[in-house]
Design a protein around this motif. Structure first.
Motif, PDB file in Angstrom:
ATOM      1  N   LEU A  56      -6.601  -2.369  26.682  1.00 36.18           N
ATOM      2  CA  LEU A  56      -5.624  -1.411  26.191  1.00 36.18           C
ATOM      3  C   LEU A  56      -4.717  -0.998  27.350  1.00 36.18           C
ATOM      4  O   LEU A  56      -5.156  -0.927  28.498  1.00 36.18           O
ATOM      5  N   THR A  57      -3.469  -0.694  27.037  1.00 34.99           N
ATOM      6  CA  THR A  57      -2.579  -0.166  28.061  1.00 34.99           C
ATOM      7  C   THR A  57      -1.599   0.816  27.442  1.00 34.99           C
ATOM      8  O   THR A  57      -1.346   0.793  26.244  1.00 34.99           O
ATOM      9  N   ALA A  58      -1.082   1.686  28.313  1.00 38.62           N
ATOM     10  CA  ALA A  58      -0.105   2.689  27.884  1.00 38.62           C
ATOM     11  C   ALA A  58       1.271   2.257  28.374  1.00 38.62           C
ATOM     12  O   ALA A  58       1.823   2.836  29.307  1.00 38.62           O
ATOM     13  N   ALA A  90      -8.644   6.060  21.780  1.00 42.95           N
ATOM     14  CA  ALA A  90      -8.885   4.780  21.111  1.00 42.95           C
ATOM     15  C   ALA A  90      -9.959   3.977  21.842  1.00 42.95           C
ATOM     16  O   ALA A  90     -10.816   3.338  21.213  1.00 42.95           O
ATOM     17  N   ALA A  91      -9.923   4.009  23.174  1.00 41.50           N
ATOM     18  CA  ALA A  91     -10.943   3.311  23.956  1.00 41.50           C
ATOM     19  C   ALA A  91     -12.326   3.882  23.670  1.00 41.50           C
ATOM     20  O   ALA A  91     -13.315   3.133  23.540  1.00 41.50           O
ATOM     21  N   ALA A  92     -12.403   5.202  23.551  1.00 41.41           N
ATOM     22  CA  ALA A  92     -13.685   5.826  23.222  1.00 41.41           C
ATOM     23  C   ALA A  92     -14.179   5.363  21.855  1.00 41.41           C
ATOM     24  O   ALA A  92     -15.368   5.052  21.674  1.00 41.41           O
ATOM     25  N   GLY A  93     -13.270   5.288  20.880  1.00 41.22           N
ATOM     26  CA  GLY A  93     -13.660   4.830  19.555  1.00 41.22           C
ATOM     27  C   GLY A  93     -14.124   3.386  19.561  1.00 41.22           C
ATOM     28  O   GLY A  93     -15.131   3.037  18.903  1.00 41.22           O
ATOM     29  N   LEU A  94     -13.444   2.529  20.313  1.00 38.93           N
ATOM     30  CA  LEU A  94     -13.856   1.125  20.407  1.00 38.93           C
ATOM     31  C   LEU A  94     -15.227   1.008  21.067  1.00 38.93           C
ATOM     32  O   LEU A  94     -16.058   0.183  20.648  1.00 38.93           O
ATOM     33  N   ALA A  95     -15.472   1.818  22.085  1.00 35.43           N
ATOM     34  CA  ALA A  95     -16.780   1.786  22.747  1.00 35.43           C
ATOM     35  C   ALA A  95     -17.885   2.219  21.794  1.00 35.43           C
ATOM     36  O   ALA A  95     -18.993   1.646  21.809  1.00 35.43           O
ATOM     37  N   ARG A  96     -17.602   3.194  20.969  1.00 36.55           N
ATOM     38  CA  ARG A  96     -18.603   3.635  19.988  1.00 36.55           C
ATOM     39  C   ARG A  96     -18.941   2.536  18.985  1.00 36.55           C
ATOM     40  O   ARG A  96     -20.032   2.510  18.414  1.00 36.55           O
ATOM     41  N   PRO A 101     -14.134  -1.577  26.246  1.00 29.84           N
ATOM     42  CA  PRO A 101     -12.691  -1.440  26.476  1.00 29.84           C
ATOM     43  C   PRO A 101     -12.354  -1.312  27.963  1.00 29.84           C
ATOM     44  O   PRO A 101     -13.011  -0.569  28.703  1.00 29.84           O
ATOM     45  N   PHE A 102     -11.308  -2.016  28.387  1.00 29.29           N
ATOM     46  CA  PHE A 102     -10.683  -1.839  29.689  1.00 29.29           C
ATOM     47  C   PHE A 102      -9.315  -1.221  29.429  1.00 29.29           C
ATOM     48  O   PHE A 102      -8.440  -1.865  28.854  1.00 29.29           O
ATOM     49  N   ALA A 103      -9.163   0.046  29.823  1.00 31.79           N
ATOM     50  CA  ALA A 103      -7.928   0.784  29.571  1.00 31.79           C
ATOM     51  C   ALA A 103      -7.146   0.898  30.874  1.00 31.79           C
ATOM     52  O   ALA A 103      -7.689   1.336  31.896  1.00 31.79           O
TER      53      ALA A 103
END
Length: 340
Positions: A56-58, A90-96, A101-103
Motif C-alpha cells: 500500500l502507498t499514500a 486499511a493495512a490494519a484491516g488487511l492484517a486482521r 501489508p507493507f505500507a
C-alpha cells in the motif's frame, strides 16, 4: 505529486552547473557501487513466494520504490491517495484478514500525521503491518515539511513497535526479508533509489535485534545506525592516516536495542564512545545508548554526532550535511577536536 519545484536561495553564477538537487535520494559517495530500489525489488521477489504480502502507498509508490512491487503484482497493490490515516487503517484491516501489508509513505507523514492510527489500529493490537518510510532524517533538502529528523524519537515510546534503520542496499534487502518473517508491527526507515553497497566487504548479515561490530579500534568506538554507519566507516578509514584507530558498531535495530552488545563494547577501556545518527540529538539512538550506559553504571567518555534540535534549512544535501555535522568531513573534524 506533493512537492513544488525547489528554488535555490541564491542564483547560480554564470556558466555554473547545478549538480545536485534538494530532492536527491541517493547518498552514494563517488565511485561507490549502488543497487537500484533494493526494497522494491526484494519485496517483489518475496511476494512471488508469499501470496499474503500486499503493498500500500499514500500516493508515493515511485518515491518509496514500491512501484517495482506494483509492476510485478498489480492485483496486490493498493494506491490509497494522499490519505495516510486511511492507508494505515486499511493495512490494519488487511492484517486482521491474514495478509502481511507493507505500507509506504514518507517518514514525516507516518510519524507526524498517522501516529495515532499506527498506535491504536496496529501497535496496540500487535498486527503484522510493516511501515516502510522514505526520506528519514536529513535525506531530502525540502526543509522541515519533508525532513523526518524526529521520527525515531516519536516512535521509540510506542509499545510493541520494532524500529529498523538500515545502512545500505544490502542491509535493506536483508532487513526486508527479516521483517517479512517477523510477526508484529515494524517501522523501517528507507533509503531509496540508487542505494550504496558498503557492508558487503565486512561479511555483514542483518539479524533482527542484533548490533554488529564491523571493525575494531583502540581509540574511538562509533555506535551508529542508518546513513551514519556509512559515514563513520568512511571516517574511520580516513582517520587511520592520523594514527587514530576507530571501531564501528552498526545498530540497525533501534528497538529492541541490543544492550548486551553495546555494553560489552562500551566496557572496553580507553575509547571515546561516539553515537552517530541521522536524527535529531533528542530521543534517538544516542539517548537510547546513553540510557543503557547510565542504568548499568558504564561510564566511558561519551559524545553524540546527530542533527540539532531545530527545524533544518532547505537546500542541496551535501551542503546541509556539512552544515549540520553529518558529512564524513564534519565527523572527522569533530573526532580530531574531541581527541585533542
Amino acid at each position: 505529486m506533493r512537492l513544488s519545484k525547489f528554488e535555490p536561495r541564491t542564483p547560480l553564477n554564470a556558466g555554473e552547473r547545478k549538480t545536485t538537487s534538494a530532492m536527491i535520494a541517493s547518498i552514494a559517495p563517488e565511485g561507490v557501487a549502488t543497487r537500484n530500489a533494493p526494497f522494491g525489488h526484494t519485496l517483489a521477489r518475496l511476494a512471488h513466494e508469499r501470496p499474503g504480502i500486499v503493498g500500500l502507498t499514500a500516493d508515493l509508490a515511485k518515491y518509496t520504490d514500491l512501484h517495482v512491487f506494483a509492476q510485478e503484482h498489480p492485483d496486490r497493490f493498493y494506491q490509497m491517495g494522499m490519505a495516510e490515516q486511511v492507508m494505515i487503517s486499511a493495512a490494519a484491516g488487511l492484517a486482521r484478514e491474514g495478509f502481511t501489508p507493507f505500507a509506504t509513505t514518507y517518514a514525516v507523514f507516518a510519524s507526524r500525521r498517522a501516529y495515532d492510527f499506527i498506535c491504536m489500529a496496529i501497535a496496540e493490537e500487535k498486527l503484522d503491518v510493516k511501515i516502510v518510510c522514505a526520506l528519514p532524517g536529513l535525506t531530502t533538502g525540502y526543509g522541515p515539511s519533508h525532513q523526518a529528523t524526529e521520527d525515531i524519537a516519536i516512535f521509540r515510546g510506542m509499545p510493541n513497535l520494532t524500529i529498523i534503520d538500515p545502512c545500505d542496499a544490502l542491509d535493506i534487502e536483508q532487513a526486508t526479508e527479516a521483517i517479512a518473517d517477523h510477526k508484529g508491527p515494524v517501522y523501517m526507515r528507507l533509503l531509496r533509489g540508487k542505494v550504496p553497497v558498503v557492508l558487503d566487504e565486512y561479511g555483514y548479515k542483518f539479524e533482527l535485534g542484533k548490533a554488529k561490530m564491523l571493525r575494531e579500534g583502540a581509540d574511538v568506538l562509533f555506535i551508529s545506525s542508518g546513513l551514519l554507519t556509512m559515514r563513520t566507516l568512511e571516517a574511520a578509514r580516513s582517520l587511520e592516516a592520523d594514527r587514530v584507530s576507530c571501531a564501528v558498531m552498526h545498530v540497525p535495530t533501534i528497538k529492541p536495542l541490543d544492550t548486551a552488545a553495546i555494553l560489552a563494547a562500551a566496557r572496553k577501556p580507553g575509547r571515546l564512545l561516539v553515537v552517530a545518527e541521522n536524527h535529531t540529538i533528542i530521543g534517538g539512538l544516542g539517548e537510547a545508548v546513553a540510557g543503557v550506559l547510565m542504568r548499568e553504571g558504564v561510564t566511558p567518555p561519551f559524545r553524540q554526532i546527530a542533527l540539532p534540535d531545530e527545524f533544518l534549512d532547505a537546500g542541496a544535501l551535501p551542503t546541509l550535511h556539512d552544515r549540520y555535522g553529518i558529512s564524513t568531513a564534519a565527523i572527522i573534524e569533530r573526532i580530531k577536536g574531541w581527541l585533542g
